[in-house]
Every structure is written in structure tokens, then in C-alpha cells.
Design a protein around this motif. Structure first.
Motif, PDB file in Angstrom:
ATOM      1  N   ARG A  14      -0.234 -28.912  26.484  1.00 30.00           N
ATOM      2  CA  ARG A  14      -1.335 -28.119  27.048  1.00 30.00           C
ATOM      3  C   ARG A  14      -1.117 -26.627  26.793  1.00 30.00           C
ATOM      4  O   ARG A  14      -2.034 -25.915  26.397  1.00 30.00           O
ATOM      5  N   LEU A  15       0.094 -26.153  27.046  1.00 33.73           N
ATOM      6  CA  LEU A  15       0.401 -24.736  26.828  1.00 33.73           C
ATOM      7  C   LEU A  15       0.253 -24.358  25.360  1.00 33.73           C
ATOM      8  O   LEU A  15      -0.264 -23.288  25.034  1.00 33.73           O
ATOM      9  N   ASN A  16       0.690 -25.225  24.468  1.00 33.98           N
ATOM     10  CA  ASN A  16       0.540 -24.950  23.039  1.00 33.98           C
ATOM     11  C   ASN A  16      -0.927 -24.943  22.620  1.00 33.98           C
ATOM     12  O   ASN A  16      -1.333 -24.131  21.782  1.00 33.98           O
ATOM     13  N   LEU A  17      -1.743 -25.811  23.206  1.00 35.07           N
ATOM     14  CA  LEU A  17      -3.180 -25.813  22.909  1.00 35.07           C
ATOM     15  C   LEU A  17      -3.838 -24.519  23.384  1.00 35.07           C
ATOM     16  O   LEU A  17      -4.682 -23.953  22.687  1.00 35.07           O
ATOM     17  N   ILE A  18      -3.433 -24.041  24.548  1.00 31.44           N
ATOM     18  CA  ILE A  18      -3.995 -22.797  25.063  1.00 31.44           C
ATOM     19  C   ILE A  18      -3.565 -21.611  24.210  1.00 31.44           C
ATOM     20  O   ILE A  18      -4.356 -20.711  23.950  1.00 31.44           O
ATOM     21  N   ALA A  19      -2.327 -21.594  23.739  1.00 26.54           N
ATOM     22  CA  ALA A  19      -1.848 -20.494  22.884  1.00 26.54           C
ATOM     23  C   ALA A  19      -2.652 -20.429  21.588  1.00 26.54           C
ATOM     24  O   ALA A  19      -2.871 -19.359  21.043  1.00 26.54           O
ATOM     25  N   GLY A  20      -3.114 -21.580  21.109  1.00 26.40           N
ATOM     26  CA  GLY A  20      -4.029 -21.623  19.975  1.00 26.40           C
ATOM     27  C   GLY A  20      -3.382 -21.553  18.611  1.00 26.40           C
ATOM     28  O   GLY A  20      -2.167 -21.714  18.449  1.00 26.40           O
ATOM     29  N   THR A  21      -4.247 -21.301  17.635  1.00 22.85           N
ATOM     30  CA  THR A  21      -3.868 -21.190  16.227  1.00 22.85           C
ATOM     31  C   THR A  21      -4.568 -19.942  15.672  1.00 22.85           C
ATOM     32  O   THR A  21      -5.466 -19.412  16.330  1.00 22.85           O
ATOM     33  N   PRO A  22      -4.217 -19.502  14.483  1.00 17.64           N
ATOM     34  CA  PRO A  22      -4.922 -18.341  13.921  1.00 17.64           C
ATOM     35  C   PRO A  22      -6.433 -18.566  13.763  1.00 17.64           C
ATOM     36  O   PRO A  22      -7.187 -17.610  13.673  1.00 17.64           O
ATOM     37  N   GLU A  23      -6.877 -19.823  13.778  1.00 25.06           N
ATOM     38  CA  GLU A  23      -8.305 -20.125  13.640  1.00 25.06           C
ATOM     39  C   GLU A  23      -9.079 -19.927  14.947  1.00 25.06           C
ATOM     40  O   GLU A  23     -10.295 -19.775  14.930  1.00 25.06           O
ATOM     41  N   ASN A  24      -8.375 -19.955  16.097  1.00 25.62           N
ATOM     42  CA  ASN A  24      -9.105 -19.797  17.355  1.00 25.62           C
ATOM     43  C   ASN A  24      -8.475 -18.785  18.317  1.00 25.62           C
ATOM     44  O   ASN A  24      -8.975 -18.587  19.414  1.00 25.62           O
ATOM     45  N   ALA A  25      -7.393 -18.142  17.906  1.00 26.19           N
ATOM     46  CA  ALA A  25      -6.734 -17.124  18.734  1.00 26.19           C
ATOM     47  C   ALA A  25      -7.088 -15.739  18.201  1.00 26.19           C
ATOM     48  O   ALA A  25      -6.742 -15.408  17.063  1.00 26.19           O
ATOM     49  N   PHE A  26      -7.776 -14.958  19.024  1.00 23.84           N
ATOM     50  CA  PHE A  26      -8.244 -13.638  18.602  1.00 23.84           C
ATOM     51  C   PHE A  26      -7.929 -12.596  19.657  1.00 23.84           C
ATOM     52  O   PHE A  26      -7.929 -12.888  20.859  1.00 23.84           O
ATOM     53  N   LYS A  27      -7.700 -11.386  19.201  1.00 25.29           N
ATOM     54  CA  LYS A  27      -7.475 -10.238  20.079  1.00 25.29           C
ATOM     55  C   LYS A  27      -8.691  -9.331  19.959  1.00 25.29           C
ATOM     56  O   LYS A  27      -9.066  -8.915  18.864  1.00 25.29           O
ATOM     57  N   PHE A  28      -9.329  -9.051  21.105  1.00 25.92           N
ATOM     58  CA  PHE A  28     -10.481  -8.165  21.117  1.00 25.92           C
ATOM     59  C   PHE A  28     -10.039  -6.719  20.935  1.00 25.92           C
ATOM     60  O   PHE A  28      -8.901  -6.361  21.243  1.00 25.92           O
ATOM     61  N   GLN A  29     -10.971  -5.892  20.488  1.00 24.72           N
ATOM     62  CA  GLN A  29     -10.716  -4.461  20.368  1.00 24.72           C
ATOM     63  C   GLN A  29     -10.557  -3.868  21.770  1.00 24.72           C
ATOM     64  O   GLN A  29     -11.111  -4.404  22.738  1.00 24.72           O
ATOM     65  N   PRO A  30      -9.821  -2.753  21.904  1.00 26.13           N
ATOM     66  CA  PRO A  30      -9.585  -2.166  23.238  1.00 26.13           C
ATOM     67  C   PRO A  30     -10.856  -1.750  23.984  1.00 26.13           C
ATOM     68  O   PRO A  30     -10.842  -1.659  25.204  1.00 26.13           O
ATOM     69  N   ASN A  31     -11.952  -1.522  23.272  1.00 28.99           N
ATOM     70  CA  ASN A  31     -13.188  -1.108  23.952  1.00 28.99           C
ATOM     71  C   ASN A  31     -13.890  -2.265  24.667  1.00 28.99           C
ATOM     72  O   ASN A  31     -14.799  -2.041  25.455  1.00 28.99           O
TER      73      ASN A  31
END
Length: 148
Positions: free
Chosen positions: A23-40
Motif C-alpha cells: 500500500r505504501l509503495n502504491l501511494i509513493a507512486g511511479t514517475p508516471e503518476n508522481a508529480f510535484k506541483f509548482q510552489p505557486n
């Protein structure tokens, strides 16, 4: 609260420890679904039909269940708000918005999610926020213990 597991957590091992690791690994994701939003980007608000979710609203429900936990994990400084809308009869279904509102410094953007798949919603959200993919080496993965 339903005892049914979320679609994200289907087909997990029987062991409690192995299930939690998965479950924890699924939440951490992959490069296909893990994204970091811009600070704004300050908040993401989902407007979702309360059960039963069907038809043109199903893509947003699937996005909420499968993609939102990963986005929350990688964006702890962003407020994620869920607004559930209850309808009394089927005639009101067409009036219910299926949308995501992205709020930033001094501006808001609306992503209409009606008739869209969860992948389309994720792609458009990434585009609207200028989010960047998390490299695989920065995604924490918990190794499963050896079974001897």
C-alpha cells in the motif's frame, strides 16, 4: 464506512505487513503518476458527486481514489479539499459539477472533469499546474523482507 478496499489496493498479499508495504509503495507512486506541483499552487479542490457515482462523473471518482493519494504524498504543502455533493433525484445529476479547482497565488483555474478518464484528468492537472514528474530515484520504495 465501506469495508471494500479501494481500487488502488486490490490484489494485495494476505500478510498484514506485506499488504501495508505494498500500500505504501502504491501511494509513493511511479514517475508516471508522481508529480510535484509548482510552489505557486496552494490548494486543489475536487467537487465530486456523493455515492453512487456513475456516468460522466466516474473519471473524477477514479482519479480521487487512485491518483490523489500519490499527489498528496508528494505535495505536503498543498491543501487538498474534497467537496462531496449529494443529489436528491436523477434530474439533479446533470447540475452537479465534476471539476477540480486549482488555487494559486492570486489566481484560480478550473478543470472540467465531466466525461474525462482519470488519466485525462491527471494529464490536464499536470499541464495546468506546471507539475514535474518525480524521478524514480526520488520515490521512496520499501523493500519487502526476505521470506525464510
Amino acid at each position: 464506512m465501506s469495508s471494500r478496499p479501494a481500487a488502488m489496493f486490490k490484489n494485495l498479499p494476505a500478510s498484514r505487513i506485506l499488504k501495508q508495504i505494498e500500500r505504501l509503495n502504491l501511494i509513493a507512486g511511479t514517475p508516471e503518476n508522481a508529480f510535484k506541483f509548482q510552489p505557486n499552487v496552494k490548494s486543489i479542490e475536487l467537487f465530486l458527486l456523493k455515492a453512487p457515482v456513475q456516468g460522466p462523473h466516474i473519471g473524477l471518482k477514479r482519479f480521487w481514489r487512485q491518483n490523489l493519494p500519490t499527489l498528496q504524498f508528494h505535495n505536503p504543502d498543498v491543501d487538498f479539499i474534497m467537496t462531496r455533493i449529494k443529489v436528491e433525484d436523477k434530474a439533479d445529476l446533470k447540475k452537479v459539477p465534476a471539476r477540480v479547482v486549482i488555487s494559486g497565488e492570486g489566481e484560480s483555474k478550473v478543470l472540467n472533469c465531466l466525461e474525462k478518464s482519470q488519466q485525462q484528468i491527471l494529464n490536464e492537472l499536470v499541464e495546468l499546474t506546471g507539475a514535474t514528474s518525480i524521478p524514480i530515484e526520488e520515490i521512496p520504495i520499501i523493500s519487502k523482507p526476505d521470506s525464510h
